[in-house]
Each structure stands twice: as structure tokens, then as C-alpha cells.
Design a protein around this motif. Structure first.
Motif, PDB file in Angstrom:
ATOM      1  N   VAL A 188      17.024  11.391   3.227  1.00  0.00           N
ATOM      2  CA  VAL A 188      15.755  10.481   3.513  1.00  0.00           C
ATOM      3  C   VAL A 188      15.880   9.630   2.198  1.00  0.00           C
ATOM      4  O   VAL A 188      15.516   9.941   1.022  1.00  0.00           O
ATOM      5  CB  VAL A 188      14.263  11.238   3.448  1.00  0.00           C
ATOM      6  N   PHE A 189      15.958   8.232   2.523  1.00  0.00           N
ATOM      7  CA  PHE A 189      15.928   7.060   1.682  1.00  0.00           C
ATOM      8  C   PHE A 189      14.788   6.470   1.543  1.00  0.00           C
ATOM      9  O   PHE A 189      14.034   6.118   2.584  1.00  0.00           O
ATOM     10  CB  PHE A 189      17.160   6.252   1.916  1.00  0.00           C
ATOM     11  N   VAL A 190      14.174   6.216   0.234  1.00  0.00           N
ATOM     12  CA  VAL A 190      12.807   5.746   0.092  1.00  0.00           C
ATOM     13  C   VAL A 190      13.089   4.550  -0.794  1.00  0.00           C
ATOM     14  O   VAL A 190      13.525   4.599  -1.964  1.00  0.00           O
ATOM     15  CB  VAL A 190      11.839   6.920  -0.458  1.00  0.00           C
ATOM     16  N   THR A 191      12.348   3.264  -0.463  1.00  0.00           N
ATOM     17  CA  THR A 191      12.270   2.205  -1.218  1.00  0.00           C
ATOM     18  C   THR A 191      10.837   1.877  -1.319  1.00  0.00           C
ATOM     19  O   THR A 191      10.126   1.878  -0.632  1.00  0.00           O
ATOM     20  CB  THR A 191      13.016   0.867  -0.713  1.00  0.00           C
ATOM     21  N   LEU A 192      10.213   1.919  -2.697  1.00  0.00           N
ATOM     22  CA  LEU A 192       8.927   1.703  -3.047  1.00  0.00           C
ATOM     23  C   LEU A 192       8.683   0.239  -3.335  1.00  0.00           C
ATOM     24  O   LEU A 192       9.644  -0.610  -3.621  1.00  0.00           O
ATOM     25  CB  LEU A 192       8.494   2.381  -4.195  1.00  0.00           C
ATOM     26  N   PRO A 193       7.553  -0.087  -3.492  1.00  0.00           N
ATOM     27  CA  PRO A 193       7.228  -1.693  -3.642  1.00  0.00           C
ATOM     28  C   PRO A 193       7.740  -2.169  -5.046  1.00  0.00           C
ATOM     29  O   PRO A 193       7.946  -3.409  -5.106  1.00  0.00           O
ATOM     30  CB  PRO A 193       5.759  -1.596  -3.295  1.00  0.00           C
ATOM     31  N   SER A 194       7.727  -1.105  -5.920  1.00  0.00           N
ATOM     32  CA  SER A 194       8.376  -1.509  -7.358  1.00  0.00           C
ATOM     33  C   SER A 194       9.848  -2.033  -7.360  1.00  0.00           C
ATOM     34  O   SER A 194      10.253  -2.284  -8.277  1.00  0.00           O
ATOM     35  CB  SER A 194       7.993  -0.229  -8.268  1.00  0.00           C
ATOM     36  N   GLY A 195      10.479  -1.552  -6.195  1.00  0.00           N
ATOM     37  CA  GLY A 195      11.827  -1.742  -5.990  1.00  0.00           C
ATOM     38  C   GLY A 195      12.923  -0.478  -6.160  1.00  0.00           C
ATOM     39  O   GLY A 195      13.787  -0.340  -5.997  1.00  0.00           O
ATOM     40  N   ASP A 196      12.006   0.707  -6.880  1.00  0.00           N
ATOM     41  CA  ASP A 196      12.857   1.652  -7.150  1.00  0.00           C
ATOM     42  C   ASP A 196      13.006   2.430  -6.008  1.00  0.00           C
ATOM     43  O   ASP A 196      12.353   2.373  -4.927  1.00  0.00           O
ATOM     44  CB  ASP A 196      11.721   2.577  -7.752  1.00  0.00           C
ATOM     45  N   ARG A 197      14.248   3.251  -5.837  1.00  0.00           N
ATOM     46  CA  ARG A 197      14.890   3.511  -4.634  1.00  0.00           C
ATOM     47  C   ARG A 197      15.220   5.107  -4.990  1.00  0.00           C
ATOM     48  O   ARG A 197      15.585   5.532  -5.945  1.00  0.00           O
ATOM     49  CB  ARG A 197      16.127   2.807  -4.051  1.00  0.00           C
ATOM     50  N   TYR A 198      14.998   5.761  -4.038  1.00  0.00           N
ATOM     51  CA  TYR A 198      15.290   7.394  -4.117  1.00  0.00           C
ATOM     52  C   TYR A 198      16.081   7.954  -2.909  1.00  0.00           C
ATOM     53  O   TYR A 198      15.838   7.163  -1.901  1.00  0.00           O
ATOM     54  CB  TYR A 198      14.067   8.303  -4.186  1.00  0.00           C
ATOM     55  N   GLY A 247       0.786  -1.222  -0.030  1.00  0.00           N
ATOM     56  CA  GLY A 247      -0.008  -0.227  -0.028  1.00  0.00           C
ATOM     57  C   GLY A 247       0.853   1.243  -0.076  1.00  0.00           C
ATOM     58  O   GLY A 247       0.288   2.250  -0.021  1.00  0.00           O
ATOM     59  N   MET A 248       2.400   1.175  -0.197  1.00  0.00           N
ATOM     60  CA  MET A 248       2.926   2.437  -0.186  1.00  0.00           C
ATOM     61  C   MET A 248       2.999   3.086  -1.315  1.00  0.00           C
ATOM     62  O   MET A 248       3.100   2.370  -2.436  1.00  0.00           O
ATOM     63  CB  MET A 248       4.298   1.984   0.371  1.00  0.00           C
ATOM     64  N   ALA A 249       3.213   4.390  -1.443  1.00  0.00           N
ATOM     65  CA  ALA A 249       3.296   5.078  -2.516  1.00  0.00           C
ATOM     66  C   ALA A 249       4.062   6.280  -2.417  1.00  0.00           C
ATOM     67  O   ALA A 249       4.027   6.843  -1.079  1.00  0.00           O
ATOM     68  CB  ALA A 249       1.891   5.502  -3.226  1.00  0.00           C
ATOM     69  N   MET A 250       4.268   7.237  -3.473  1.00  0.00           N
ATOM     70  CA  MET A 250       4.883   8.555  -3.265  1.00  0.00           C
ATOM     71  C   MET A 250       4.458   9.493  -4.327  1.00  0.00           C
ATOM     72  O   MET A 250       4.351   9.268  -5.443  1.00  0.00           O
ATOM     73  CB  MET A 250       6.346   8.267  -3.336  1.00  0.00           C
ATOM     74  N   TYR A 251       4.237  10.764  -3.762  1.00  0.00           N
ATOM     75  CA  TYR A 251       3.731  11.870  -4.825  1.00  0.00           C
ATOM     76  C   TYR A 251       4.519  13.261  -4.438  1.00  0.00           C
ATOM     77  O   TYR A 251       5.023  13.497  -3.388  1.00  0.00           O
ATOM     78  CB  TYR A 251       2.338  12.082  -4.523  1.00  0.00           C
ATOM     79  N   GLN A 252       4.717  13.916  -5.744  1.00  0.00           N
ATOM     80  CA  GLN A 252       5.347  15.285  -5.643  1.00  0.00           C
ATOM     81  C   GLN A 252       4.394  16.249  -5.507  1.00  0.00           C
ATOM     82  O   GLN A 252       3.243  16.322  -5.995  1.00  0.00           O
ATOM     83  CB  GLN A 252       6.336  15.482  -6.632  1.00  0.00           C
ATOM     84  N   LEU A 253       4.570  17.176  -4.649  1.00  0.00           N
ATOM     85  CA  LEU A 253       3.640  18.162  -4.441  1.00  0.00           C
ATOM     86  C   LEU A 253       4.191  19.648  -4.620  1.00  0.00           C
ATOM     87  O   LEU A 253       4.913  20.245  -3.768  1.00  0.00           O
ATOM     88  CB  LEU A 253       3.045  18.240  -3.114  1.00  0.00           C
TER      89      LEU A 253
END
Length: 286
Positions: free
Chosen positions: A202-212, A22-28
């Protein structure tokens, strides 16, 4: 924070992470301000005008959502007037994070707070209209209380709950200490320092495997990653508390750029792969 030990640049495999489905990420994006490339990166041209992003990032997670930084607030003009004249710049104001969340029908009760990469004005102005807890470490909280560059933060955070987290976890991807927000490796905060005393990546790993890696102001523009360009000498003197620590953090970020997307806070193009906030927002359970 300068150390006599040589800096560690990551060469191993990426650490395990288990981001939930259920995790996701969006830019504002909340606006921009303008400066010449000559003032942004060493070797930049006076003819090259750069638009500096003031963009927040929303990370949704079943355990609660977080914003990375707050962008421009409703009273950004007043906040900019609090700066030294040399630090002011022409700006374009967009919708605040609060306005964007409300327009999309986002359920704000899901929001745990704003995790600030550091407390400089262009990262915290939007706290004036969000009125949610501020996530900050002790080093940055003390910097905010004492340094002149913390004036806007002191104004917009007045009366807000402060969630102070401890960077007492192990070294992470070459950075000296860390904090795993949800305990699943999906959002990991690492101490960078140098730009401010307690500035973080801040390191973020998404369910897709993409990392930021959201690196705050270790560099203002992608030039710092693609060609190792530091801030010009004068700007290092003005903007950073420890230029050598910034240089080390930048080197660590460059080493990671083959493994993940590096996002300097003020590079508009660096946010290109991050989707915009959907409307209506798909609030879980509704």
C-alpha cells in the motif's frame, strides 16, 4: 506467480499524486510478539531478540478513511491458539484498534473498512472487534478460503461485509498491477504476491509530499531493506507461497527506499515517523 521475465526495479520519477489537504496518517500499535533474529532474517543472531509489531495505520481522507491492517484483536490469545505450535510466540497485548479509536473519540462512521495487506493472523486479528468491511482482492480472498494460514481470518471475518477491489490498474513503481483507492494517487494498492497469493503493498502520499510504502511481509524487519536480508531458508519454506516472487518484491522495495519510507509490517522502528492517534480526535464537521 514466478515469471520468466526479469523483474523491473523502479528508476524513473515518482508518479503524480494529488493528496487532499484534509488527508493525514496515524499509527495504532496494538502489541508485539517476540522471536529471535535468527528466525527473522538470514544472518540474524540467536542472541538478538526481536519484537515484532502488530500495528495498524489509519489513513484519513475527505472521501472516507481506511485502516491498513487491523493488528491484535480482543481475542488474540484465542487466535494464536489456532496456529500451529511452531508459529506461536510470546506476545504482549496492547489496546485494540477499536479501543484506541473509541478512546480518542473518533467518528467510526468515517471508516470505510480495513484494507488488509494479506490475511495472516497478525494482520487481521483486530477484525474481531472492529466489525467493519474488509477490503481484499480476489486472489487473496481465494487464498484465505483455502489455505490453513487463513483460519483466523475465516473466523474473525465471519459475517463481515467484503469489499472486493480489482487490481486492474497499470503497473505501479515496478509492481505489476495496481488499484488507486480514491483516484487521486494518494493511496495506491499494488500487487506483490509471493508471501500469499494476493498480498499487496500500500503506497501512501501525504499532502506534505512524504511517501510511504507499507510492504506487509515482503520482509519482516528493516534488515531486509538495509542489507537485502531474506527470511532464513526454512522460514521461506514455511511462510511464503512463492519465495522467488517475494525476492523480486523485496528487490523492488529496496529500489524505492531512496525515494520513500519503506515500512515492513513487523518492524517496530519503521513506524517511528508516523504520529500516534491524537486525543481528542479532530473529526471534520464537528
Amino acid at each position: 506467480m514466478t515469471s520468466s521475465q526479469p523483474p523491473t526495479f523502479w528508476q524513473g520519477p515518482l508518479p503524480d499524486a494529488s493528496p487532499p489537504a484534509g488527508m493525514a496518517m496515524y499509527q495504532l500499535p496494538t502489541g508485539t510478539y517476540s522471536t529471535r533474529a535468527a528466525f527473522a532474517v538470514t544472518g540474524g543472531s540467536f542472541r538478538d531478540k526481536r519484537r515484532f509489531a502488530a500495528t495498524a495505520v489509519l489513513i484519513t481522507h475527505p472521501a472516507g478513511d481506511l485502516l491498513i491492517d487491523a493488528g491484535f484483536g480482543e481475542h488474540v490469545g484465542e487466535h494464536m491458539a489456532m496456529l500451529a505450535r511452531i508459529e506461536r510466540a510470546p506476545h504482549e497485548q496492547g489496546e485494540t484498534v477499536a479501543q484506541q479509536l473509541d478512546a480518542a473519540g473518533y467518528d467510526r462512521s468515517r471508516l470505510l473498512g480495513v484494507l488488509v495487506t494479506h490475511v495472516h493472523w497478525d494482520h487481521v486479528s483486530g477484525l474481531d472487534s472492529l466489525r467493519v468491511p474488509v477490503w481484499i482482492n480476489d486472489r487473496e480472498r481465494r487464498y484465505a478460503a483455502d489455505d490453513s494460514h487463513g483460519a483466523v481470518f475465516r473466523a474473525v471475518s465471519k459475517g463481515l461485509q467484503v469489499h472486493e477491489y480489482a487490481l486492474d490498474g497499470p503497473p505501479y513503481l515496478g509492481f505489476p498491477a495496481s488499484y488507486d483507492v480514491h483516484g487521486d494517487g494518494s493511496v495506491v494498492v499494488a500487487l506483490a504476491g509471493g508471501h500469499t497469493d494476493g498480498s499487496v503493498v500500500v503506497f501512501v502520499t501525504l499532502p506534505s509530499g512524504d511517501r510511504y510504502a507499507f510492504i506487509g511481509d515482503l520482509t519482516w524487519q528493516m534488515d531486509g531493506i538495509t542489507r537485502g536480508a531474506e527470511r532464513p531458508w526454512l522460514l521461506r519454506r514455511v511462510a511464503d507461497v512463492d519465495a522467488e516472487t517475494v525476492r523480486t518484491g523485496l528487490g523492488r522495495s529496496i529500489a524505492l527506499s531512496r525515494l520513500m519510507q519503506i515500512v515492513p509490517a513487523h518492524d517496530v522502528g519503521a513506524y517511528g515517523a508516523i504520529p500516534a492517534l491524537p486525543s481528542p480526535f479532530p473529526n471534520p464537521g464537528r
